[in-house]
Design a protein around this motif. Structure first.
Motif, PDB file in Angstrom:
ATOM      1  N   ARG A 128      18.227   7.324 -28.274  1.00 25.87           N
ATOM      2  CA  ARG A 128      16.896   6.714 -28.347  1.00 25.87           C
ATOM      3  C   ARG A 128      16.201   7.023 -29.667  1.00 25.87           C
ATOM      4  NH1 ARG A 128      14.055   4.579 -24.341  1.00 25.87           N
ATOM      5  NH2 ARG A 128      15.330   5.643 -22.761  1.00 25.87           N
ATOM      6  N   ALA A 129      15.638   5.986 -30.287  1.00 26.60           N
ATOM      7  CA  ALA A 129      14.893   6.124 -31.538  1.00 26.60           C
ATOM      8  C   ALA A 129      13.403   6.000 -31.247  1.00 26.60           C
ATOM      9  CB  ALA A 129      15.322   5.052 -32.533  1.00 26.60           C
ATOM     10  N   PRO A 130      12.565   6.781 -31.943  1.00 24.64           N
ATOM     11  CA  PRO A 130      11.114   6.683 -31.723  1.00 24.64           C
ATOM     12  C   PRO A 130      10.567   5.399 -32.340  1.00 24.64           C
ATOM     13  CG  PRO A 130      11.602   8.219 -33.508  1.00 24.64           C
ATOM     14  CD  PRO A 130      12.922   7.810 -32.940  1.00 24.64           C
ATOM     15  N   LEU A 131      10.127   4.471 -31.519  1.00 26.02           N
ATOM     16  CA  LEU A 131       9.655   3.172 -32.003  1.00 26.02           C
ATOM     17  C   LEU A 131       8.134   3.148 -32.134  1.00 26.02           C
ATOM     18  CD1 LEU A 131      11.859   0.772 -29.831  1.00 26.02           C
ATOM     19  CD2 LEU A 131      12.309   1.583 -32.158  1.00 26.02           C
ATOM     20  N   VAL A 170       3.098  -4.633 -32.392  1.00 30.03           N
ATOM     21  CA  VAL A 170       4.101  -5.672 -32.626  1.00 30.03           C
ATOM     22  C   VAL A 170       4.462  -5.754 -34.106  1.00 30.03           C
ATOM     23  CG1 VAL A 170       4.573  -8.153 -32.487  1.00 30.03           C
ATOM     24  CG2 VAL A 170       3.357  -7.004 -30.626  1.00 30.03           C
ATOM     25  N   TYR A 171       3.451  -5.730 -34.972  1.00 31.16           N
ATOM     26  CA  TYR A 171       3.697  -5.806 -36.424  1.00 31.16           C
ATOM     27  C   TYR A 171       4.564  -4.645 -36.887  1.00 31.16           C
ATOM     28  CZ  TYR A 171       2.830  -5.157 -41.406  1.00 31.16           C
ATOM     29  OH  TYR A 171       2.994  -4.958 -42.756  1.00 31.16           O
ATOM     30  N   ALA A 172       4.217  -3.439 -36.451  1.00 29.11           N
ATOM     31  CA  ALA A 172       4.986  -2.254 -36.852  1.00 29.11           C
ATOM     32  C   ALA A 172       6.402  -2.298 -36.293  1.00 29.11           C
ATOM     33  CB  ALA A 172       4.274  -0.984 -36.388  1.00 29.11           C
ATOM     34  N   MET A 173       6.549  -2.844 -35.077  1.00 29.73           N
ATOM     35  CA  MET A 173       7.869  -2.956 -34.450  1.00 29.73           C
ATOM     36  C   MET A 173       8.767  -3.910 -35.243  1.00 29.73           C
ATOM     37  SD  MET A 173       9.568  -1.961 -31.613  1.00 29.73           S
ATOM     38  CE  MET A 173       8.456  -1.777 -30.205  1.00 29.73           C
ATOM     39  N   ILE A 174       8.206  -5.060 -35.638  1.00 28.14           N
ATOM     40  CA  ILE A 174       8.971  -6.034 -36.430  1.00 28.14           C
ATOM     41  C   ILE A 174       9.387  -5.419 -37.760  1.00 28.14           C
ATOM     42  CG2 ILE A 174       8.844  -8.234 -37.667  1.00 28.14           C
ATOM     43  CD1 ILE A 174       6.991  -9.224 -35.425  1.00 28.14           C
ATOM     44  N   LEU A 175       8.452  -4.734 -38.402  1.00 22.54           N
ATOM     45  CA  LEU A 175       8.732  -4.083 -39.684  1.00 22.54           C
ATOM     46  C   LEU A 175       9.796  -3.008 -39.525  1.00 22.54           C
ATOM     47  CD1 LEU A 175       7.774  -4.244 -42.610  1.00 22.54           C
ATOM     48  CD2 LEU A 175       6.090  -2.466 -42.081  1.00 22.54           C
ATOM     49  N   TYR A 176       9.717  -2.282 -38.414  1.00 21.94           N
ATOM     50  CA  TYR A 176      10.688  -1.215 -38.138  1.00 21.94           C
ATOM     51  C   TYR A 176      12.096  -1.792 -37.999  1.00 21.94           C
ATOM     52  CZ  TYR A 176      12.465   3.116 -36.026  1.00 21.94           C
ATOM     53  OH  TYR A 176      13.172   4.260 -35.760  1.00 21.94           O
ATOM     54  N   GLY A 232      24.693  -2.092 -35.350  1.00 23.59           N
ATOM     55  CA  GLY A 232      24.575  -0.845 -34.593  1.00 23.59           C
ATOM     56  C   GLY A 232      23.138  -0.354 -34.534  1.00 23.59           C
ATOM     57  N   ASN A 233      22.467  -0.354 -35.682  1.00 20.29           N
ATOM     58  CA  ASN A 233      21.070   0.078 -35.710  1.00 20.29           C
ATOM     59  C   ASN A 233      20.182  -0.828 -34.862  1.00 20.29           C
ATOM     60  OD1 ASN A 233      21.838   2.093 -37.488  1.00 20.29           O
ATOM     61  ND2 ASN A 233      20.166   1.714 -38.914  1.00 20.29           N
ATOM     62  N   LEU A 234      20.380  -2.126 -34.994  1.00 23.79           N
ATOM     63  CA  LEU A 234      19.578  -3.077 -34.210  1.00 23.79           C
ATOM     64  C   LEU A 234      19.806  -2.876 -32.715  1.00 23.79           C
ATOM     65  CD1 LEU A 234      19.939  -6.342 -36.344  1.00 23.79           C
ATOM     66  CD2 LEU A 234      17.940  -4.843 -36.181  1.00 23.79           C
ATOM     67  N   SER A 240      16.336   1.293 -27.301  1.00 20.74           N
ATOM     68  CA  SER A 240      15.232   2.253 -27.292  1.00 20.74           C
ATOM     69  C   SER A 240      13.942   1.620 -26.791  1.00 20.74           C
ATOM     70  CB  SER A 240      15.004   2.820 -28.705  1.00 20.74           C
ATOM     71  OG  SER A 240      16.144   3.506 -29.171  1.00 20.74           O
ATOM     72  N   ALA A 241      13.861   0.291 -26.907  1.00 20.77           N
ATOM     73  CA  ALA A 241      12.660  -0.428 -26.465  1.00 20.77           C
ATOM     74  C   ALA A 241      12.645  -0.653 -24.961  1.00 20.77           C
ATOM     75  CB  ALA A 241      12.560  -1.759 -27.200  1.00 20.77           C
ATOM     76  N   ILE A 242      13.775  -0.390 -24.300  1.00 17.92           N
ATOM     77  CA  ILE A 242      13.844  -0.595 -22.858  1.00 17.92           C
ATOM     78  C   ILE A 242      13.028   0.438 -22.097  1.00 17.92           C
ATOM     79  CG2 ILE A 242      15.406  -0.619 -20.865  1.00 17.92           C
ATOM     80  CD1 ILE A 242      17.594  -1.639 -22.696  1.00 17.92           C
TER      81      ILE A 242
END
Length: 209
Positions: free
Chosen positions: A106-109, A113-119, A199-201, A207-209
């Motif tokens: 799990r990655a810290p997201l 929404v904007y920050a998530m897209i950028l991440y 893999g990263n995606l 992690s978003a689940i």
């Protein structure tokens, strides 16, 4: 096919340029910004490609032969599918044994929404491209003259310690070994780039689940 070998002058200039850009950014207040990180990695990618073209034998010297890009992409997708299936089987077995697999990757997201897209853009696409150019195209390519085992181990160690981790950095170790092996077998850097990006995606999506 096998991985390309990098000249020491190309390696030295490229590493110096990458570290200089990294140092300049870390000394500014933008060091923790995702936008700044993305721009930093894009600048580093541009510098590595330019230096390889100017001091090496073109981008082919770091495994990016233009004529082989389509083949490299297809092979990268195939490697990703095979490894993804193997990882799924391992996850099922670990889950049956009572292990929380998601907690291991799990990655810290971010929360907006904007920050998530950028991440996803920076961490899922831009950063993997920069890391593959540096750790496989340059570092592995230089160490390849000392044999595959040496290049495989030391490039993976450097890749692992370039990432923050707690406990056993299993994801980084497996990733480093996989990316280097794919590059060695296929001889085109687009193969590990594709595996790394997907893999990263996948990790971010889980992690978003």
């Amino acid at each position: 096919m096998e991985a390309k070998q990098i000249k020491i002058r190309t390696l030295a200039v490229s590493v110096s340029a990458v570290l200089f850009v990294e140092l300049v950014v870390r000394m500014t207040f933008l060091a923790s910004s995702l936008v700044a990180l993305g721009l930093t990695r894009l600048i580093q990618v541009s510098l590595m490609l330019w230096i390889a073209g100017a001091m090496g034998d073109g981008t082919a010297s770091i495994g990016l032969n233009r004529s082989g890009c389509a083949h490299g992409l297809r092979r990268g997708l195939l490697w990703s599918a095979v490894f993804g299936f193997a990882a799924l089987c391992a996850a099922v077995l670990l889950s049956l044994a009572g292990t929380n697999v998601l907690s291991m990757i799990r990655a810290p997201l971010p929360h907006t929404v904007y920050a998530m897209i950028l991440y996803f853009l920076v961490g899922g696409i831009v950063a993997p491209v920069a890391e593959e150019l540096f750790f496989r195209g340059l570092i592995y390519g230089f160490l390849r003259r000392y044999g595959v085992p040496v290049a495989l181990i030391f490039s993976t160690v450097l890749f692992t310690f370039a990432h923050p981790f707690r406990g056993l950095p299993l994801t980084q170790i497996v990733g480093g070994l996989l990316f280097a092996s794919a590059y060695e077998v296929e001889g085109h850097l687009l193969v590990p780039i594709t595996i790394h990006v997907l893999g990263n995606l996948a990790i971010f999506a889980l992690s978003a689940i």
